[in-house]
Scaffold this motif. Structure first.
Motif, PDB file in Angstrom:
ATOM      1  N   ASP A   1      46.113  57.119  35.022  1.00 46.73           N
ATOM      2  CA  ASP A   1      45.247  56.048  35.536  1.00 46.73           C
ATOM      3  C   ASP A   1      43.807  56.307  35.097  1.00 46.73           C
ATOM      4  O   ASP A   1      43.326  57.450  35.135  1.00 46.73           O
ATOM      5  CB  ASP A   1      45.312  55.998  37.062  1.00 46.73           C
ATOM      6  N   GLN A   2      43.116  55.265  34.713  1.00 45.44           N
ATOM      7  CA  GLN A   2      41.718  55.380  34.317  1.00 45.44           C
ATOM      8  C   GLN A   2      41.044  54.051  34.615  1.00 45.44           C
ATOM      9  O   GLN A   2      41.111  53.118  33.838  1.00 45.44           O
ATOM     10  CB  GLN A   2      41.582  55.737  32.834  1.00 45.44           C
ATOM     11  N   MET A   3      40.398  53.983  35.758  1.00 45.91           N
ATOM     12  CA  MET A   3      39.878  52.712  36.256  1.00 45.91           C
ATOM     13  C   MET A   3      38.504  52.913  36.867  1.00 45.91           C
ATOM     14  O   MET A   3      38.311  53.805  37.700  1.00 45.91           O
ATOM     15  CB  MET A   3      40.857  52.167  37.306  1.00 45.91           C
ATOM     16  N   PHE A   4      37.538  52.110  36.455  1.00 42.34           N
ATOM     17  CA  PHE A   4      36.210  52.169  37.063  1.00 42.34           C
ATOM     18  C   PHE A   4      36.187  51.170  38.206  1.00 42.34           C
ATOM     19  O   PHE A   4      36.170  49.960  37.993  1.00 42.34           O
ATOM     20  CB  PHE A   4      35.114  51.863  36.045  1.00 42.34           C
ATOM     21  N   VAL A   5      36.172  51.677  39.437  1.00 45.67           N
ATOM     22  CA  VAL A   5      36.271  50.833  40.635  1.00 45.67           C
ATOM     23  C   VAL A   5      34.969  50.802  41.438  1.00 45.67           C
ATOM     24  O   VAL A   5      34.836  50.012  42.374  1.00 45.67           O
ATOM     25  CB  VAL A   5      37.421  51.296  41.543  1.00 45.67           C
ATOM     26  N   SER A   6      34.021  51.672  41.084  1.00 42.91           N
ATOM     27  CA  SER A   6      32.777  51.787  41.861  1.00 42.91           C
ATOM     28  C   SER A   6      31.795  50.696  41.462  1.00 42.91           C
ATOM     29  O   SER A   6      30.708  50.949  40.939  1.00 42.91           O
ATOM     30  CB  SER A   6      32.148  53.166  41.655  1.00 42.91           C
ATOM     31  N   VAL A   7      32.189  49.485  41.696  1.00 42.32           N
ATOM     32  CA  VAL A   7      31.385  48.337  41.306  1.00 42.32           C
ATOM     33  C   VAL A   7      31.185  47.437  42.515  1.00 42.32           C
ATOM     34  O   VAL A   7      32.104  47.150  43.266  1.00 42.32           O
ATOM     35  CB  VAL A   7      32.047  47.585  40.128  1.00 42.32           C
TER      36      VAL A   7
END
Length: 545
Positions: free
Chosen positions: A349-355
């Motif tokens: 998994d590689q997901m930028f969620v801190s948005v």
């Protein structure tokens, strides 16, 4: 800085002069013919400046960041806008630290002024006090007197959905970040000390394991060279949750936005099914990773309680290996840091969620029933959702606080961006403006927002994050009064219990052997009803109900 700031802290709002005129924009001059209000008193000019011909005074309950000055009326932006609009505002300042308590007291006692400005009014209060008539419905006022916000809501339907309460009314003007301005939506990226990476002969971490190895090197190899083990491998603003949320993306958790929806996302194996991910088996691995960092001294021991000022002080001493702050140079006068994108986890998994939600603070500005001049007040506020007003709010006056380069781009004068007395950008800007610290009502675009989120390093961090940014982000959901009753009682109890247990699991005072018991306890606290309410709110938001 927070545009929240944040995230400061996002859309394209290029409005041409002709369109501004057509929409009743805020060009110079006396405007068109007068209108009269319901009381027959002198009303507003429908466009242009001044907003009113007869001087008008208003009072606002106003949230204040530690990064702003102590008298808003003395800043350039508000002195000049009072002259332009013929409306003088008294900003009654309340520190953000005590904002909720004092706002609640003011509303309960009935001792409140014309409007709440940068006051972070939650949706539950907008529903409650809107129903009581304390907060003024703005639907018609926006339609008639807020062409800039109206145009944004037409262009970005999710903005209107986020502002519309379940009763169909809009009660507020928001803090709205352009969705294209990703560094603002991130707000506080993960910054890593590139000088120390180079000293260790390491490349920028791309996986959770590489990140762990870097933190170990910071702890063990004395990168600041003072012969003491005083380095802090990892710390960040807002406590452990900021770090935890970022790490969770490496396990695929928070796939609809971990800031706005920190408990619920969508099951990747069943796209139509909502998932309460904080008790998911994969989230257990997130917390185990966090515990490993804490147990080995790689995570700041003060991370559960640290305040911004204390974090900045550590950074200013050159002690931080990696940290979550708006920008190291802007808030700590430290160079040599680079932002990281999303880390890849052990399962791929590689997901930028801190948005953040582009509607960062839906209740940033709310009118009350004490306001005898709602039309003028709405026009006063709407100015800052158009190009001219937003540029003025963030940049000030041309050739006084900013200059325009031949390519049309704007930049602060050297006294702000390279202050000779060593002030940070936020500190220098706060002498003229009130945006530092965030939570202001307004519209933020990269072209005229020159806080730390627009610095080259932040732009680069945004580009890295965009490579693995979540594919779909939910804006905030609004709950009915009945749903709110549950979410602010049993729902809040669930949130509190999870926060406490996660902290105990990370610091080692609770055992991961009891994970199933912990998950079962959350279930018994009313999780089925919680998810039923969340589903109903989601269906309203998505138009499925």
């Amino acid at each position: 800085m927070k545009a929240q700031k944040t995230t400061a802290a996002l859309l394209s709002a290029v409005i041409t002069a002709g369109l501004l005129a057509a929409c009743g924009g805020t060009g110079a001059g006396t405007g068109g013919s007068k209108e009269t209000n319901k009381a027959g008193e002198p009303a507003i000019n429908p466009s242009g400046m001044p907003i009113v011909n007869e001087p008008l005074k208003l009072k606002f309950f106003t949230g204040k960041s530690p990064q702003t000055g102590n008298k808003f009326e003395d800043t350039l932006v508000w002195k000049e806008y009072a002259k332009q609009s013929n409306i003088e505002v008294e900003f009654q300042l309340v520190p953000f630290e005590s904002l909720t308590e004092k706002r609640n007291l003011a509303l309960a006692s009935g001792d409140y002024p014309d409007a709440f400005y940068s006051a972070r009014v939650p949706a539950a209060d907008m529903m409650k006090y809107g129903k009581q008539g304390v907060f003024v419905p703005l639907n018609d006022l926006i339609d008639r007197h807020a062409p800039n916000l109206k145009q944004l809501m037409e262009k970005y339907p999710d903005l209107k959905k986020a502002l519309t309460m379940p009763d169909g009314n809009i009660y507020s003007f928001p803090t709205f970040y352009s969705p294209e301005f990703l560094p603002m939506l991130i707000g506080t990226p993960m910054w890593i000390n590139k000088n120390w990476l180079d000293k260790f002969g390491m490349k920028e971490p791309e996986t959770t394991e590489e990140f762990y190895q870097y933190l170990k090197a910071v702890k063990e190899k004395d990168p600041n060279g003072n012969g003491e083990k005083d380095e802090v491998p990892l710390s960040g603003m807002f406590g452990v949750i900021t770090i935890q949320r970022y790490i969770a993306g490496a396990w695929g958790m928070g796939n609809r936005g971990g800031v706005v929806h920190p408990y619920v996302d969508v099951d990747p194996d069943a796209p139509d099914k909502l998932r309460f991910y904080r008790t998911d088996a994969k989230y257990k691995e997130v917390l185990q990773y966090m515990h490993k960092l804490y147990a080995e001294g790689l995570l700041d021991k003060e991370v559960f309680t640290i305040k911004d000022a204390a974090l900045y002080a550590k950074g200013a001493k050159g002690l931080l290996g990696a940290t979550f702050v708006p920008h190291p140079q802007a808030v700590m006068n430290q160079t040599g840091y680079v932002g990281l994108g999303a880390l890849k986890g052990p399962h791929g998994d590689q997901m930028f969620v801190s948005v953040k939600n582009p509607v960062a603070w839906p209740g940033a500005f709310v009118l009350t029933d004490k306001n005898k001049n709602p039309e003028a007040t709405v026009r006063w506020m709407d100015h800052f959702y158009g190009d001219e007003g937003a540029t003025f709010y963030f940049m000030g006056q041309k050739d006084v606080t900013y200059t325009q380069k031949p390519d049309g781009s704007l930049e602060y004068v050297d006294d702000i961006k390279k202050n000779p007395n060593g002030l940070t950008l936020d500190q220098a800007a706060a002498r003229h403006f009130t945006w530092p610290g965030g939570s202001y009502p307004g519209y933020v675009q990269e072209k005229y927002f020159k806080g730390s989120e627009s610095l080259p390093e932040s732009i680069e961090a945004g580009e890295k994050a965009s490579k693995h940014l979540i594919k779909e982000m939910w804006y905030g959901f609004n709950f009915t009064e009945e749903e709110t009753t549950f979410m602010t009682s049993k729902g809040a109890d669930i949130h509190k219990y999870i926060t406490e247990m996660e902290a105990n699991l990370i610091n080692g005072t609770a055992s991961f052997d009891d994970w199933d018991k912990y998950a079962a306890a959350v279930q018994k606290m009313g999780l089925d009803e919680y998810m039923s309410i969340y589903k109903a709110a989601y269906e309203r938001y998505s138009g499925k109900k």
